[in-house]
Write a protein that holds these residues in place. Structure first.
Motif, PDB file in Angstrom:
ATOM      1  N   VAL A 156      32.535  37.614  23.765  1.00  0.00           N
ATOM      2  CA  VAL A 156      32.734  36.712  24.906  1.00  0.00           C
ATOM      3  C   VAL A 156      31.476  35.888  25.149  1.00  0.00           C
ATOM      4  CG1 VAL A 156      33.071  36.634  27.400  1.00  0.00           C
ATOM      5  CG2 VAL A 156      34.510  38.119  25.999  1.00  0.00           C
ATOM      6  N   ALA A 157      30.316  36.535  25.120  1.00  0.00           N
ATOM      7  CA  ALA A 157      29.064  35.831  25.393  1.00  0.00           C
ATOM      8  C   ALA A 157      28.714  34.836  24.290  1.00  0.00           C
ATOM      9  CB  ALA A 157      27.932  36.845  25.566  1.00  0.00           C
ATOM     10  N   LYS A 158      29.053  35.167  23.024  1.00  0.00           N
ATOM     11  CA  LYS A 158      28.636  34.319  21.904  1.00  0.00           C
ATOM     12  C   LYS A 158      29.599  33.174  21.623  1.00  0.00           C
ATOM     13  CE  LYS A 158      26.259  38.073  19.437  1.00  0.00           C
ATOM     14  NZ  LYS A 158      26.259  38.904  18.199  1.00  0.00           N
ATOM     15  N   HIS A 159      30.898  33.420  21.745  1.00  0.00           N
ATOM     16  CA  HIS A 159      31.861  32.477  21.187  1.00  0.00           C
ATOM     17  C   HIS A 159      32.846  31.870  22.186  1.00  0.00           C
ATOM     18  CE1 HIS A 159      30.365  34.080  17.441  1.00  0.00           C
ATOM     19  NE2 HIS A 159      30.833  35.294  17.699  1.00  0.00           N
ATOM     20  N   SER A 160      33.061  32.492  23.334  1.00  0.00           N
ATOM     21  CA  SER A 160      34.183  32.063  24.164  1.00  0.00           C
ATOM     22  C   SER A 160      33.859  30.914  25.111  1.00  0.00           C
ATOM     23  CB  SER A 160      34.696  33.254  24.989  1.00  0.00           C
ATOM     24  OG  SER A 160      33.756  33.603  25.992  1.00  0.00           O
ATOM     25  N   GLY A 161      32.585  30.739  25.465  1.00  0.00           N
ATOM     26  CA  GLY A 161      32.241  29.755  26.480  1.00  0.00           C
ATOM     27  C   GLY A 161      32.717  30.152  27.864  1.00  0.00           C
ATOM     28  N   ALA A 162      32.923  31.429  28.104  1.00  0.00           N
ATOM     29  CA  ALA A 162      33.449  31.904  29.379  1.00  0.00           C
ATOM     30  C   ALA A 162      32.344  32.019  30.413  1.00  0.00           C
ATOM     31  CB  ALA A 162      34.131  33.254  29.195  1.00  0.00           C
ATOM     32  N   THR A 163      32.743  31.966  31.673  1.00  0.00           N
ATOM     33  CA  THR A 163      31.801  32.164  32.780  1.00  0.00           C
ATOM     34  C   THR A 163      31.976  33.525  33.442  1.00  0.00           C
ATOM     35  OG1 THR A 163      33.355  31.119  34.325  1.00  0.00           O
ATOM     36  CG2 THR A 163      31.734  29.691  33.236  1.00  0.00           C
ATOM     37  N   ARG A 164      33.099  34.172  33.198  1.00  0.00           N
ATOM     38  CA  ARG A 164      33.323  35.496  33.762  1.00  0.00           C
ATOM     39  C   ARG A 164      34.273  36.266  32.848  1.00  0.00           C
ATOM     40  NH1 ARG A 164      38.215  36.086  35.816  1.00  0.00           N
ATOM     41  NH2 ARG A 164      37.592  37.987  36.908  1.00  0.00           N
ATOM     42  N   ALA A 165      34.187  37.571  32.970  1.00  0.00           N
ATOM     43  CA  ALA A 165      35.061  38.452  32.195  1.00  0.00           C
ATOM     44  C   ALA A 165      35.475  39.616  33.082  1.00  0.00           C
ATOM     45  CB  ALA A 165      34.366  38.959  30.939  1.00  0.00           C
ATOM     46  N   GLU A 166      36.619  40.177  32.768  1.00  0.00           N
ATOM     47  CA  GLU A 166      37.140  41.315  33.516  1.00  0.00           C
ATOM     48  C   GLU A 166      37.458  42.437  32.531  1.00  0.00           C
ATOM     49  OE1 GLU A 166      40.854  42.520  36.514  1.00  0.00           O
ATOM     50  OE2 GLU A 166      40.665  40.493  35.677  1.00  0.00           O
ATOM     51  N   VAL A 167      36.977  43.628  32.841  1.00  0.00           N
ATOM     52  CA  VAL A 167      37.200  44.806  32.000  1.00  0.00           C
ATOM     53  C   VAL A 167      37.923  45.858  32.836  1.00  0.00           C
ATOM     54  CG1 VAL A 167      36.134  46.646  30.635  1.00  0.00           C
ATOM     55  CG2 VAL A 167      35.151  44.344  30.612  1.00  0.00           C
ATOM     56  N   VAL A 168      39.061  46.317  32.322  1.00  0.00           N
ATOM     57  CA  VAL A 168      39.850  47.343  33.002  1.00  0.00           C
ATOM     58  C   VAL A 168      40.039  48.501  32.020  1.00  0.00           C
ATOM     59  CG1 VAL A 168      42.030  47.914  34.134  1.00  0.00           C
ATOM     60  CG2 VAL A 168      41.032  45.626  34.409  1.00  0.00           C
TER      61      VAL A 168
END
Length: 438
Positions: free
Chosen positions: A364-376
């Motif tokens: 997620v940090a390297k490739h997605s360009g995301a600003t937030r993530a959710e882990v369940v």
């Protein structure tokens, strides 16, 4: 490119159930199976008994080999009809056996291929043993249907039956039981009996069909199921070996590109500082400061690598604490929700879940360009379910050579399953299920 990529385990260990049927439809399937099974069972019994007897008697003149081979092929064909029925009766798909191919070679080798195939002999054994079960199922099914339909409709045709007033030698059930018999009492009694038969009909017919179907499952599919399980375990072992090989290569690359380079530079700086110490103490001090910085960076990189292999917090405090540490170190904001039982999970389950989540967040940090993530993370029944979702640009695929393929191999090694839903434009949702064992 598909928006959704799913990598299932190599062989589902149990077979997936078919769509549930209503009771009336299931009754129709069971009835049809029990009624049609009898003529097929008679045919199989006659073919197998006749063929095996004739083949064994003719072995002295070698023609018996051809007779036995033809008998086994006929039994195989009749067994195929039974296998086609079994999923409808048992309510789940069953594995189909892989018969021994005739292969290349001479005519004798091709002719004797059925004789060398254990499944062909099991098919013939099924043709012998099925006959009494088919007779029993047929008799029970016909009897219960006749009792239900005859009793419920008795009032429509009671007038057509002779009674004691017209035929002194004729006695109905009530008279045989010593009770007073009249038209209304007979109608009421037989209708009541028919109602009892009708209530029990689905259960009795179902039991008769299952008794016969279980014999077919044991003889016609159990060997294929065993082979499928062996294949699944073999693929799991190969996936584990592949995953470990990839992890070792990556660890070697990370050590070579990170700490090793820093340590080489550190050695060179210390040698230079040693030469500068007498003629230029100030330069030597600056070199030593750079060496101290390099040593600190190498130590931090080694600590990061050790956390990726087996973090101490995971062994000491459990999966929840280890995931909290991973979420805190992530450059992308992570919302973590963990619902685990009080007792610790098996080490292989915790290690696999930690690896999947840490690698997913790294991607997620390297490739997605995301600003937030959710882990369940939820322990649901016999499996630990892990879901990682981000608001990135999507487009992740399960393809050989990609990072997600390594996660899939790691999960396959423990009979897990990985599903990735990542349409272009996002979001990306990764779901992993890790069996918790018994």
């Amino acid at each position: 490119m598909s928006d959704t990529a799913v990598l299932p385990p190599p062989a589902p260990a149990p077979a997936p159930p078919t769509r549930p049927r209503g009771p009336l439809r299931q009754l129709g399937v069971d009835t049809g199976y029990s009624l049609l099974a009898l003529p097929l069972a008679v045919a199989a019994f006659v073919v197998v008994v006749t063929g095996l007897s004739a083949g064994a008697g003719l072995l002295v003149v070698w023609i018996g080999v051809a007779v036995l081979a033809g008998t086994l092929l006929a039994a195989r064909g009749l067994a195929g009809v039974e296998r086609a029925w079994l999923p409808a009766v048992l309510g789940r798909e069953l594995p189909r056996p892989a018969y021994l191919p005739a292969g290349e070679g001479g005519a004798v080798r091709r002719l004797t291929a059925p004789l060398r195939d254990p499944q062909c002999w099991l098919d013939a054994l099924h043709g012998l043993l099925r006959f009494p079960f088919a007779v029993l199922a047929f008799v029970v099914t016909v009897t219960w249907w006749a009792g239900a339909l005859g009793g419920l409709t008795y009032g429509l045709w009671d007038w057509a039956l002779p009674d004691a007033s017209t035929d002194p030698d004729n006695s109905d059930l009530l008279e045989l039981l010593g009770l007073e018999s009249s038209s209304w009492s007979r109608i009421f009694s037989y209708t009541l009996v028919g109602a009892v038969f009708a209530v029990l009909l689905p259960f009795v017919v179902r039991g008769a069909a299952l008794l016969q179907a279980q014999l077919g499952r044991a003889l016609l599919t159990s060997r294929a199921a065993a082979h499928a399980e062996i294949g699944r375990l073999t693929e799991g072992r190969d996936a584990a070996v592949a995953a470990e090989a990839v992890a070792l290569r990556r660890l070697e690359r990370d050590i070579h590109d990170g700490p090793q380079q820093h340590l080489v530079r550190l050695g060179m700086d210390l040698s230079r500082a040693q030469r500068q110490l007498d003629r230029d103490p100030a330069a030597a001090q600056a070199t030593l400061d750079e060496a101290a910085t390099l040593a600190h960076e190498a130590l931090e990189e080694l600590r990061a690598l050790s956390r990726g292999i087996a973090p101490p917090v995971l062994a000491d405090r459990g999966l929840a604490a280890a995931l909290a540490a991973v979420a805190a170190r992530s450059p992308v904001a992570v919302e973590l929700a963990v619902d685990l039982p009080q007792e610790r999970l098996a080490p292989v389950v915790e290690n696999t879940a930690y690896f999947v989540i840490s690698e997913a967040l790294a991607n997620v940090a390297k490739h997605s360009g995301a600003t937030r993530a959710e882990v369940v993370v939820v322990a649901a029944g016999p499996a630990l379910r892990v879901a990682v979702e981000d608001d990135g640009h999507g487009g992740a695929v399960l393809a050989p050579g990609h990072g997600l393929a390594g996660l899939a191999d790691r999960l396959r090694a423990v009979d897990g399953v990985l599903t990735v839903d990542s349409p272009p434009g996002g979001p990306t949702r990764l779901v992993a299920e890790v069996p918790c064992g018994s």
